[in-house]
Design a protein around this motif. Sequence first.
Motif, short mmCIF file in Angstrom:
data_model
loop_
_atom_site.label_atom_id
_atom_site.label_comp_id
_atom_site.label_asym_id
_atom_site.label_seq_id
_atom_site.Cartn_x
_atom_site.Cartn_y
_atom_site.Cartn_z
N ALA A 191 -24.11 0.79 11.15
CA ALA A 191 -22.72 0.50 11.50
C ALA A 191 -22.04 1.70 12.12
N SER A 244 -23.04 -14.72 7.18
CA SER A 244 -22.37 -13.43 7.01
C SER A 244 -21.30 -13.46 5.92
N PHE A 258 -21.14 -6.98 10.69
CA PHE A 258 -21.61 -6.73 12.05
C PHE A 258 -21.35 -5.32 12.56
N ALA A 300 -16.15 -4.33 14.50
CA ALA A 300 -16.40 -5.72 14.90
C ALA A 300 -15.13 -6.58 14.73
N SER A 353 -24.39 -8.62 16.21
CA SER A 353 -23.72 -7.34 16.02
C SER A 353 -23.58 -6.57 17.32
#
Length: 232
Positions: free
Chosen positions: A8, A142, A169, A173, A208
């Motif tokens: 991330a 998710s 994601f 995001a 993502s």
Amino acid sequence: MFVSPVFAEEKATAAKGKTEYILAVSWQPGFCEIRPTRKECAGQTAERHDATHFSLHGLWPVKKSYCGVSADIKARDQKGDWLDLPQLAMAEETAAKLKVAMPGTQSGLDRHQWLRSGTCHGGTAQDYFSVQLRLVEDINGSAVRTLFAGRIGQDVTEGEVKQAFDDSFGKGAGDRVRMRCQKAGGRSVVTGLTIGLSGDLSASAGLSSLILAAGDTDFKCAKGTVDAAGIQ
């Protein structure tokens, strides 16, 4: 689909790009609260898939529509009688999955979306909807779907939705997401989400990377009710 904190953070360092596509998903109970006469809304029950999962509405290229579509067919589409439009050619398995993921097929929504947006995708109807099925499956796997399913009958806020997208994601995001709400009686009901995407949709790129490559957008609806199936 959850990403590791390291992944991330790496994605968060990427320069914010320009949105090329919009993925629209519906929270069908809220959608049907506003449009109870639609064919796909008449038979909705709490046991149906779309009562607790996001439904596919469409995938739209930005500032492109009706690519190579004749004026006659375009006029028929814009009239709104979508079931009178030509049926789409796709594999039986794909069509079966689409009926579940996109309840609006009962009203011909798939035919409309193909003419307006899919014709600009550069492939077949099979290609176009296969991509969308994969993307909506990622959304429903998710923390975003978990948040909404756990809040049925209650409100969700901008901060909560953005955090769920970031958790699933990658950081940032949630800044590529817009929540759509409409008034139903005295309530502001969530009808769906639109998500900015950018990149090669024909490849196996994960949701993502497609989200994080897009540009930011305004969230619009700061708080809305996650409706339950059935007219309230």
